[in-house]
Write an enzyme that holds these catalytic residues in place. Structure first.
Site, PDB file in Angstrom:
ATOM      1  N   ASP A 171      43.143 132.117  35.138  1.00 17.70           N
ATOM      2  CA  ASP A 171      41.806 132.691  35.163  1.00 17.70           C
ATOM      3  C   ASP A 171      41.838 133.688  34.026  1.00 17.70           C
ATOM      4  OD1 ASP A 171      39.650 134.472  35.516  1.00 17.70           O
ATOM      5  OD2 ASP A 171      39.444 133.780  37.571  1.00 17.70           O
ATOM      6  N   HIS A 172      41.185 133.356  32.915  1.00 16.83           N
ATOM      7  CA  HIS A 172      41.453 134.161  31.721  1.00 16.83           C
ATOM      8  C   HIS A 172      40.995 135.614  31.871  1.00 16.83           C
ATOM      9  CE1 HIS A 172      37.265 133.276  30.551  1.00 16.83           C
ATOM     10  NE2 HIS A 172      37.359 134.271  29.711  1.00 16.83           N
ATOM     11  N   HIS A 234      36.227 134.084  38.053  1.00 12.86           N
ATOM     12  CA  HIS A 234      36.310 135.403  37.424  1.00 12.86           C
ATOM     13  C   HIS A 234      35.759 136.529  38.313  1.00 12.86           C
ATOM     14  CE1 HIS A 234      37.108 132.728  34.223  1.00 12.86           C
ATOM     15  NE2 HIS A 234      35.877 132.549  33.810  1.00 12.86           N
TER      16      HIS A 234
HETATM   17  C1  BG6 Z   1      34.311 130.670  31.152  1.00 12.32           C
HETATM   18  C2  BG6 Z   1      33.012 130.004  31.536  1.00 12.32           C
HETATM   19  O1  BG6 Z   1      35.247 130.543  32.171  1.00 12.32           O
HETATM   20  O2  BG6 Z   1      34.068 132.059  30.908  1.00 12.32           O
HETATM   21  C3  BG6 Z   1      31.962 130.203  30.459  1.00 12.32           C
HETATM   22  O3  BG6 Z   1      33.243 128.623  31.707  1.00 12.32           O
HETATM   23  C4  BG6 Z   1      31.802 131.661  30.132  1.00 12.32           C
HETATM   24  O4  BG6 Z   1      30.719 129.655  30.871  1.00 12.32           O
HETATM   25  C5  BG6 Z   1      33.158 132.294  29.863  1.00 12.32           C
HETATM   26  O5  BG6 Z   1      30.964 131.765  29.000  1.00 12.32           O
HETATM   27  C6  BG6 Z   1      33.033 133.805  29.704  1.00 12.32           C
HETATM   28  O6  BG6 Z   1      34.246 134.336  29.262  1.00 12.32           O
HETATM   29  P1  BG6 Z   1      34.280 135.666  28.434  1.00 12.32           P
HETATM   30  O7  BG6 Z   1      35.744 135.948  28.233  1.00 12.32           O
HETATM   31  O8  BG6 Z   1      33.532 135.419  27.152  1.00 12.32           O
HETATM   32  O9  BG6 Z   1      33.606 136.689  29.266  1.00 12.32           O
END
Ligand code: BG6
Length: 480
Positions: A171-172, A234
């Site tokens: 989960d980045h 997230h």
């Molecule tokens: C991803 C989603 O997991 O996270 C995207 O699939 C979203 O739809 C993105 O835009 C948002 O990540 P960050 O790091 O730009 O907030």
């Protein structure tokens, strides 16, 4: 399983994530001397490329996505790369893949960034080629299913070949520095923990707002929607980090044990506790943008906005709502957590005509990384016309506080942890399943009550019903 892998095998090596995030992150780790000299990176995907072609591809991606001042030393990095085309759905290519991977005396780390429909076939191929031994670990990129049952299918398929201590679910958001800083804020300071509960906190808000629309992800997004794309992973991870009990130590088991307890304590949502929306044409930063249906080329019931009033049913959080909202094509890109404290029990200033406002802690995750505590202070003066108090912010801007430190993108941290074998910032199976369980119930609720997304103009904060959802609880969203 503590070993530092000496091979990294990237599935989906020509994909969007590889170009935008994985290759630039690996390059940055290499440039800072954080990868061992022996680490070889083997890329694979369906495209019929040679290693030389792939190196050109990678160079182009780095030129596109790395800031100009970080492009020195690319040649050395490219030397680490090789490429083998594999059609993941047949067993054919896996033996040549294994040959390219070669010996890995310490261990192998695999990163799977492919369509989930290919997961099972890929695992079978890896097994067939002998690439699932006890010194192999695997990182899995989302989406891991679209419901509890499909997520279980994927998890079961992976579990046939890999033990849980070798599975790294990404989960980045957990790789983001400010998200980890939430743990430091809560557990490296004495100040907050005693007041981090229902006695002192009125409510919590979690916002993940984006200005982008569908981008090029039409097929994926329309099948997914904001609830599954953002809330299931997230936002629930952010909620779990805010709400969890103090773990006994900062290690994978302790932290994940505490998070899963929160996820399991989430109360099923009631009908009036959720609002969904879909953007229509509007303007972002003064630029006209089309509506979702126009981008998609047809009408759809997929939500691009969700607001939810959630509850964590345990002693600490009894009666404290967690308002969450996320959406595409909102007025600004911002991810933040707001902790709204309660009013002071008695004001000694009332007789002097001064009013007080409750304290508020705003944890900015992106794009600004800062922590802001709003405190009441006396407005300077002789107070001849009455005492005046005003909220003033106590601000910690992370980039200023740590001006010498390199700001790393989430995937640098996560790829390094995958190579080195630290699972603390990866999601355990029981967490994912608790997340899906709660999300599935929301989808069922929408279906049973025929709840369809309400429209909102691009560049607005979502449907007005989202404002009403907060207002019914006497709350205003933080942007208002
Ligand atoms: C991803 C989603 O997991 O996270 C995207 O699939 C979203 O739809 C993105 O835009 C948002 O990540 P960050 O790091 O730009 O907030």
């Amino acid at each position: 399983m503590s070993f530092t892998a000496d091979r990294l095998l990237l599935f989906g090596a020509t994909g969007d994530l590889a170009q935008r995030m994985l290759l630039p992150s690996l390059y940055a780790l290499d440039a800072d001397g954080l990868l061992s000299d022996d680490l070889k990176i083997v890329g694979t995907a369906r495209s019929d490329l040679s290693t030389d072609d792939y190196r050109v591809f990678a160079r182009e991606a780095l030129e596109k996505y790395l800031p100009e001042d970080r492009r020195g030393g690319v040649a050395g990095f490219l030397d680490r790369l090789s490429y083998v085309p594999v059609d993941a759905t047949t067993l054919d290519g896996y033996e040549s893949l294994a040959r390219e991977v070669g010996e890995y005396p310490n261990g192998l780390a695999i990163f799977l960034s492919t369509a989930p429909s290919l997961f099972e076939a890929t695992i079978a191929g890896l097994e067939h080629a002998g690439l699932t031994g006890s010194n192999v670990r695997i990182g899995l990129e989302k989406p891991l299913g679209t419901s509890l049952s499909t997520s279980c299918e994927i998890n079961d398929a992976v579990a046939k070949a890999f033990t849980e201590d070798r599975i790294f679910r990404i989960d980045h958001y957990l790789g983001k520095e400010t998200v980890q800083n939430l743990l430091a804020l809560r557990f490296a300071n004495l100040l907050f923990e005693p007041v981090w509960n229902a006695t002192y906190i009125d409510h919590v808000q979690i916002t993940v707002a984006e200005t982008v629309g569908l981008e090029s992800r039409v097929a994926y997004y329309d099948d997914s929607g904001a609830l599954r794309d953002m809330v299931q992973n997230h936002m629930l991870q952010l909620l779990a980090l805010v709400a969890m009990e103090p773990p006994t130590s900062f290690d994978a088991t302790s932290v994940r044990d505490e998070k899963v307890k929160v996820l399991r304590a989430l109360r099923p949502i009631a009908k009036d506790e959720t609002v969904t929306g879909q953007y229509r044409a509007g303007a972002i930063d003064g630029q006209a943008v089309p509506g979702y249906d126009e981008e998609l080329g047809r009408e759809s019931d997929t939500e691009t906005f969700v607001a939810i009033k959630a509850h964590v049913d345990n002693w600490r959080w009894k009666g404290v709502p967690f308002y969450m909202r996320t959406g595409k094509r909102l007025p600004e890109r911002v991810t933040e957590i707001v902790i709204q404290f309660r009013c002071i029990p008695h004001s000694i200033f009332e007789g002097r005509g001064a009013t007080t406002q409750p304290n508020r802690l705003v944890i900015g995750i992106q794009p600004e990384e800062n922590i802001q505590m709003t405190m009441m202070a006396k407005v300077p003066g002789l107070d001849r016309e009455g005492l005046r108090l005003r909220p003033v912010p106590l601000d910690i801007a992370m980039p200023d506080a740590f001006s010498g430190a390199v700001r790393r993108i989430a995937y640098e941290r996560l790829l390094l942890d995958l190579v080195e074998g630290d699972q603390t910032l990866f999601v355990r199976r029981d967490e994912v399943e608790a997340q899906w369980d709660w999300i599935d119930a929301i989808r069922q609720l929408w279906e049973a009550n025929d709840i369809k997304p309400k429209t909102y103009g691009s560049g607005s904060w979502g449907p007005s019903a989202a404002i009403a959802l907060a207002e019914r609880g006497g709350v205003s969203w933080h942007d208002e």
